[in-house]
Write an enzyme that holds these catalytic residues in place. Structure first.
Site, short mmCIF file in Angstrom:
data_model
loop_
_atom_site.label_atom_id
_atom_site.label_comp_id
_atom_site.label_asym_id
_atom_site.label_seq_id
_atom_site.Cartn_x
_atom_site.Cartn_y
_atom_site.Cartn_z
N LYS A 185 -23.80 -38.13 -3.25
CA LYS A 185 -25.27 -38.03 -3.13
C LYS A 185 -25.76 -39.44 -2.56
CE LYS A 185 -26.07 -34.37 -6.55
NZ LYS A 185 -26.80 -33.93 -7.74
N GLY A 205 -14.13 -19.03 9.89
CA GLY A 205 -14.88 -20.00 9.52
C GLY A 205 -14.29 -21.37 9.16
N ASP A 256 -9.04 -9.22 9.00
CA ASP A 256 -9.89 -8.70 9.83
C ASP A 256 -9.38 -8.94 11.46
OD1 ASP A 256 -11.46 -8.18 7.72
OD2 ASP A 256 -13.05 -9.51 8.29
N GLU A 277 -16.52 -2.70 5.42
CA GLU A 277 -17.64 -3.13 4.50
C GLU A 277 -18.53 -3.66 5.36
OE1 GLU A 277 -16.16 -6.41 2.39
OE2 GLU A 277 -15.80 -7.80 4.19
N LEU A 286 -7.29 -5.18 -3.39
CA LEU A 286 -5.69 -4.77 -3.32
C LEU A 286 -5.05 -4.98 -1.93
CD1 LEU A 286 -6.23 -1.31 -5.01
CD2 LEU A 286 -4.98 -3.19 -5.90
N ARG A 288 -5.33 -7.71 -0.11
CA ARG A 288 -5.02 -9.24 -0.15
C ARG A 288 -3.85 -9.53 -0.88
NH1 ARG A 288 -8.67 -12.15 2.41
NH2 ARG A 288 -10.90 -11.71 2.27
#
Length: 357
Positions: A98, A136, A159, A255, A305, A307
């Site tokens: 921080k 990502g 995917d 999805e 399931l 994965r």
């Protein structure tokens, strides 16, 4: 030479086979391998000025003698997280960061911890980093490459949507599991003479749903690339059911499917890092069919399931070969690359390719 290995994002079958291949290849060259725990978060949580005992919990030495048989185990022995070091909310910054990290130029109100990650890699004395991740995760890997740190990326995602490669670790096992599950659900749909709405992974890419539905002979497949008109779809799937002598029908739904004119459907849940969780389009279609067409329907999300468990033969093979290819690149001192399969051939491409749309 010290090689750092991490797995980031969602787990998929085949990660352990890839880790093992990298470690074995490194040992043949006399190099060390260290596994970084919890993906990018393991580097983020490391405090160069902190306790050595605490920092040691964030990594583990890797030796081939300890990895016998892990290629047959699902998940990742290094653990994982969904975490982007260039977009960190202030609430997730540890006290030692921080006030010491700049605002992110990628997302307003967040912080960019790239310099911290680079400092950690230097403190850990890592010479080359091999991240195994999806779209990502590998975007941050490409970002590190731009900072001149030696990175070799390996694509994985169910995917199968990492730009620049025709195949990602985990895709074959995902499709195999999908087909098996769809065929099992058919027996219940047939027994009760219902329309079955089967929801599976696919945030932006419809390839897993399209291929699984085709192989399993589903009546309809809905993919993210094409928004769905609920009334038109309902007419089609009800007609499919009537045409079937056993009076049932099967629809496979990714999805990431959107209702025409609408947005993505989310579960209303966030993970520990503020990421929204997709899911629920199957329930929306289910409710529409029941409320507007009085149809007899069942819905089943396959979710995690897909994965879980042992990778199939193709994912073991490709994961192993991607790991070996990464070692060959290090032998050649060729960095800033990603392993890939293009037109059926093993290739290497620039890490920047993952950034291209």
């Amino acid at each position: 030479m010290k090689i750092g290995i991490l797995t980031s994002g969602g787990d998929v079958p085949g990660l352990n086979a890839c880790i093992k291949a990298i470690v074995e290849g490194a040992e043949k060259n006399g190099w060390q391998s260290v596994g970084i725990k919890r993906g990018w978060k393991g580097l983020f949580d490391y405090n160069p000025d902190g306790s050595e005992t605490e920092n040691n919990l964030l990594s583990t030495p890797l030796n081939s003698s300890d990895l016998r048989g892990i290629e047959n185990i699902g998940g990742t022995i290094l653990h994982t997280s969904r975490f982007n070091p260039v977009q960190i909310g202030e609430e997730f910054l540890p006290p030692f960061l921080k006030g010491n990290v700049p605002p992110s130029k990628f997302k307003k109100g967040t912080f960019d911890c790239t310099d911290h990650v680079l400092n950690v890699l230097e403190d850990m004395e890592i010479d080359v980093l091999i991240p195994i991740g999806g779209d990502g995760s590998l975007r941050f890997a490409a970002h590190l490459s731009k900072q001149k740190f030696p990175v070799i990326s390996i694509p994985k995602t169910m995917d199968n949507d990492v730009n620049g490669t025709d195949y990602c670790i985990g895709f074959s096992t995902c499709v195999t599991r999908c087909v098996d599950s769809i065929n099992k659900i058919k027996t219940t749909a047939a027994s009760h003479e219902r329309i079955a709405i089967i929801e599976l992974f696919g945030r932006h890419s419809g390839e897993p749903a399209l291929l699984s539905g085709h192989i399993a002979a589903a009546d309809r497949v809905l993919i993210p690339e094409v928004p769905v008109n609920l009334d038109h779809f309902s007419d089609l799937i009800i007609s499919d059911r009537k045409k079937n002598s056993d009076n049932y029908a099967i629809a496979v739904v990714a999805e990431g499917v959107k209702v025409k004119g609408g947005e993505n459907i989310y579960l209303g849940l966030k993970d520990h890092y503020g990421n929204d969780k997709l899911g629920g389009i199957g329930d929306i279609i289910y409710n529409h069919l029941r409320s507007n067409h009085s149809a007899s329907v069942l819905t089943q999300p396959l979710a995690y399931l897909l994965r879980s468990g042992e990778p199939d033969a193709l994912d073991k093979l490709i994961a192993k070969n991607f790991g070996m290819l990464a070692i060959q690149l290090i032998e050649q001192k060729t960095y800033g690359k990603m392993t890939a399969i293009i037109d059926g051939n093993y290739e290497v491409i620039g890490n920047d390719s993952v950034l291209m749309e």
